[in-house]
Design an enzyme around this catalytic site. Structure first.
Site, PDB file in Angstrom:
ATOM      1  N   SER A   1      48.960 104.879  53.219  1.00 39.76           N
ATOM      2  CA  SER A   1      49.455 103.700  54.219  1.00 39.76           C
ATOM      3  C   SER A   1      47.981 103.067  54.511  1.00 39.76           C
ATOM      4  O   SER A   1      47.134 103.509  54.306  1.00 39.76           O
ATOM      5  CB  SER A   1      49.852 104.312  55.424  1.00 39.76           C
ATOM      6  OG  SER A   1      48.807 104.657  56.207  1.00 39.76           O
ATOM      7  N   ASP A   2      48.223 101.735  54.789  1.00 44.21           N
ATOM      8  CA  ASP A   2      47.088 100.816  55.239  1.00 44.21           C
ATOM      9  C   ASP A   2      46.764 101.765  56.278  1.00 44.21           C
ATOM     10  O   ASP A   2      47.510 102.301  57.219  1.00 44.21           O
ATOM     11  CB  ASP A   2      47.382  99.346  55.352  1.00 44.21           C
ATOM     12  CG  ASP A   2      46.086  98.558  55.610  1.00 44.21           C
ATOM     13  OD1 ASP A   2      45.118  98.939  55.764  1.00 44.21           O
ATOM     14  OD2 ASP A   2      46.480  97.209  55.362  1.00 44.21           O
ATOM     15  N   TRP A   3      45.480 101.219  57.070  1.00 45.45           N
ATOM     16  CA  TRP A   3      45.032 102.159  57.980  1.00 45.45           C
ATOM     17  C   TRP A   3      45.890 101.805  59.646  1.00 45.45           C
ATOM     18  O   TRP A   3      45.812 100.691  60.133  1.00 45.45           O
ATOM     19  CB  TRP A   3      43.611 101.565  58.350  1.00 45.45           C
ATOM     20  CG  TRP A   3      42.606 102.378  57.793  1.00 45.45           C
ATOM     21  CD1 TRP A   3      41.477 102.950  58.138  1.00 45.45           C
ATOM     22  CD2 TRP A   3      42.734 102.892  56.128  1.00 45.45           C
ATOM     23  NE1 TRP A   3      40.906 103.839  57.253  1.00 45.45           N
ATOM     24  CE2 TRP A   3      41.661 103.803  56.206  1.00 45.45           C
ATOM     25  CE3 TRP A   3      43.585 102.831  55.075  1.00 45.45           C
ATOM     26  CZ2 TRP A   3      41.202 104.415  54.680  1.00 45.45           C
ATOM     27  CZ3 TRP A   3      43.410 103.410  54.144  1.00 45.45           C
ATOM     28  CH2 TRP A   3      42.574 104.210  53.778  1.00 45.45           C
ATOM     29  N   GLY A   4      46.731 102.800  59.866  1.00 47.49           N
ATOM     30  CA  GLY A   4      47.729 102.551  61.090  1.00 47.49           C
ATOM     31  C   GLY A   4      48.782 101.898  60.733  1.00 47.49           C
ATOM     32  O   GLY A   4      49.533 101.653  61.501  1.00 47.49           O
TER      33      GLY A   4
END
Ligand SMILES: *[C@@H]1O[C@H](CO)[C@@H](O)[C@H](O)[C@H]1NC(C)=O
Ligand SMILES: *[C@@H]1O[C@H](CO)[C@@H](O)[C@H](O)[C@H]1NC(C)=O
Ligand SMILES: *[C@@H]1O[C@H](CO)[C@@H](O)[C@H](O)[C@H]1NC(C)=O
Length: 670
Positions: A243-246
């Protein structure tokens, strides 16, 4: 008969065994030795220190750690002592696949020296919105150009035992509301415009993909069954999705849709995943699949045999990399305008005025956000010009005092005005104007001094109300640390410009493909991709609008003639042949661009880039160029049958120096 039957059974069996490569075998073996706990350790994030993303080493099984660091144009996000390269969009402006490979390998080498073995890049979201904050990191507005350039990037990075990470999957085409907006995209547009660059990265063997912050059709990208399903089952990703960060929003839904790793923490793939597996909401087979998808590229790309020993403080700069940064910047400078062949300049100019804060006091040579590379040592445009034009009197005015800048321009023989606008993750530009009264500055300088050269440090389109007053205009995009050297070599004529626009420059704010609120930035957090296939130049061509500078445009100090255009069937392919003659006394590069117009009834844009060849042609010489169009080039996405299907009929082939500078053309039947 019996032998035939046996062969029929054996051949596919042998074939399958061959496919079952060494790396696959090793990954499977390792997986079978792992405990449930060990598997769970791999699929969750472990914080952001020291690397921006991490999975720890498994000492028992000797599985290396994954140290992830921001790219995609150097060692980024607050890390010191690395080369500040030109940005990706800048390197894409070279239209040079070999330079792209060299750049990617050099960057990954620096990452590896700093202990990184997963580099967060390339970023291939199509530059749909001219204002897009991350356009500087992108591969431009065209899927064919982006696809051609991303393959060498991925191969270059992974040649250094560093896993590349292609991002952001998918439709992360704006920064405004990126964490909440839904990109509403129809299936054909998705396949014809937004998926191809990801497909090209996968075909080049990319080890990992990052899913994006936004939603697609109201479902988060990192739990979107449709897009993640396409990624794994149709684009055939063999590696893993992080995932992208968060950007993870659930456990069961995300895991079952196809997310393999939560980054950078463990909110959803930590304890909640253990519970979901215990309850049978996520199967153990699915967990195995996640881990296998990580182990496989780790084996294939050599992470087991090449463990990083460095750390982020290691100084990875070198003379060699500075030189490559300069070459990349030189090759990506785009000469937009050059009235009466004003450039190149020579020593006959005794006084040169260099004007604008962007020429020295406040440089904009790199984009902002997680992809920002800290420039440790830079050559400013002023420094570069002073060093090159040793027999001229070079003077500088930053423009804060307009009157003295005008006076300097008037009393010099040439004025070079450098202007800038930043580009950064987290926000889109609100308009396409130059900030900080720079338009006023250019008007004043070019009015006072007709020998006026404007140099742009900008990402894509800016409106140029002063364009008629400028004799020459050059865009350096985001030129990186050697900006000034590269510019001086172009101005002086040591380097013949050969960069080409990967993005259309519009005449005015309104004439852009995303000209309604509903398209960008969206209404009620819904961004409708209603322009469909008409992204970038495709919109201008189809709507008969003239851009300020067309996609693919870029002048040279040489003149090239296109002769002997021929087409020839080669099975299902169509071979194109053309000779490029350099009519000038100067060696130079031409970017031969191939555009295809589809039969009218299938609703495709008026023309689309289908290939290009960058050739070096010596003064007075002729070079033969060939390019083969494949059935895929003559295909459109068939929504009903979910595949590309060939369209038969009457086509227009146009070959030229830009999307608007067609040199030879032909109608053909395919
Ligand atoms: C989004 O909706 C459009 C229109 O119904 C459809 O064609 C497309 O496949 C959908 N995409 C996703 C990812 O749901
Ligand atoms: C980082 O690597 C350098 C060079 O090998 C070494 O001198 C330094 O002590 C290391 N720093 C840390 C914090 O490990
Ligand atoms: C230098 O440039 C000027 C202006 O374009 C031109 O008139 C002159 O001939 C050039 N001189 C040389 C030595 O090339």
């Amino acid at each position: 008969m019996k032998t035939l039957l046996l062969l029929l059974i054996l051949i596919p069996l042998i074939y399958t065994l061959n496919l079952n490569s060494d790396a696959e075998k090793k990954a499977r073996e390792l997986l079978s030795k792992m405990t449930l706990e060990e598997k769970l350790e791999m699929v969750k994030g472990h914080g952001t220190q020291p690397y921006v993303g991490m999975t720890p080493e498994n000492k028992r099984l000797n599985i290396p750690p994954l140290n992830m660091e921001d790219g995609p144009q150097g060692v980024a996000d607050g890390v010191h002592f690395s080369t500040c390269w030109p940005s990706a969009l800048t390197v894409v402006s070279t239209w040079d696949v070999n330079l792209m490979y060299k750049w990617a390998a050099a960057m990954a080498q620096e990452q590896f020296k700093k202990g990184t073995n997963v580099m967060l890049g390339p970023m291939v979201n199509i530059a749909r919105v001219p204002h897009g904050g991350r356009n500087f990191e992108s591969f431009g507005e065209d899927p064919v150009l982006a696809s051609a350039m991303v393959g060498p990037y991925v191969k270059g990075v992974q040649s250094q035992n560093v896993i590349a990470n292609v991002k952001h999957f998918v439709n992360n085409n704006q920064e405004i509301d990126r964490n909440t907006v839904s990109a509403n995209v129809d299936d054909r547009t998705q396949w014809e415009v937004y998926y191809p660059a990801f497909q090209a990265a996968i075909d080049a063997g990319v080890g990992s993909v990052m899913c994006s912050y936004n939603k697609i059709n109201t479902t988060w990208a990192c739990e979107n069954e449709k897009t993640l399903g396409d990624l794994k089952n149709k684009l055939n990703l063999r590696g893993w999705v992080m995932s992208d960060w968060g950007a993870t929003h659930s456990t069961v839904k995300a895991a079952n849709a196809g997310l393999d790793q939560e980054m950078p923490d463990d909110k959803y793939f930590g304890k909640p995943l253990v519970e979901a597996i215990n309850k049978g909401e996520v199967t153990k087979e699915r967990l195995d699949d996640m881990v296998y998808r990580m182990l496989l590229p780790m084996q294939e790309i050599g992470l087991f045999d090449n463990r990083p020993t460095g750390n982020l403080s290691v100084d990875t700069r070198s003379q060699e990399h500075s030189e490559l940064a300069r070459i990349l910047s030189e090759s990506s400078h785009i000469l937009l305008k050059n009235d009466n062949r004003f450039l190149p300049l020579n020593d006959s100019y005794q006084s040169i005025a260099v004007i604008g804060y962007a020429a020295h006091d406040k440089l904009t040579i790199a984009g902002g956000g997680s992809g920002h590379v800290i420039p440790e040592s830079t050559v400013s445009p002023l420094d570069g010009i002073k060093k090159k034009f040793t027999s001229s009197n070079v003077q500088y005015a930053n423009g804060n005092d307009l009157q003295s800048a005008v006076y300097l321009a008037k009393t010099s023989q040439v004025a070079i005005v450098v202007v800038e606008v930043g580009s950064s993750e987290g926000d889109d530009r609100r308009d396409l104007k130059l900030p900080n009264n720079q338009d006023t500055l250019v008007f004043a300088i070019c009015s006072a001094q007709p020998n006026c050269v404007v140099v742009l440090h900008v990402v894509g389109s800016v409106v140029m109300p002063w364009i008629k007053l400028a004799k020459s205009v050059i865009t350096a995009t985001m030129p990186g640390q050697q900006a000034g050297e590269a510019l001086a070599n172009i101005l002086y004529g040591d380097v013949n410009p050969s960069g080409r626009l990967p993005i259309t420059y519009t005449q005015n704010e309104k004439d852009i493909p995303v000209n309604s609120q509903k398209q960008w930035p969206g209404v009620d957090l819904q961004s409708d991709y209603s322009e469909q296939l008409l992204v970038g130049y495709r919109w201008y061509d189809t709507n008969k609008k003239d851009p300020l500078f067309a996609f693919g445009h870029g002048l040279s100090y040489s003149d090239f003639q296109y002769i002997n255009f021929k087409t020839e069937r080669n099975g299902d392919n169509l071979k194109l042949k053309v000779d490029i003659k350099n009519l000038s006394p100067r060696d130079g590069h031409e970017v031969v661009q191939i555009y295809l117009g589809f039969p009218k009834d299938v609703n495709e844009p008026v023309q689309q880039l289908k290939g290009f060849v960058k050739v070096f042609v010596k003064a007075g010489e002729t070079v033969h160029v060939e390019h083969e169009l494949t059935p895929r080039d003559f295909s459109i996405w068939d929504v009903v049958n979910q595949k590309y299907s060939v369209v038969l009929g009457q086509y227009n082939i146009r070959i030229g120096s830009s999307s608007r500078d067609v040199r030879v053309a032909k109608a053909i039947k395919y």
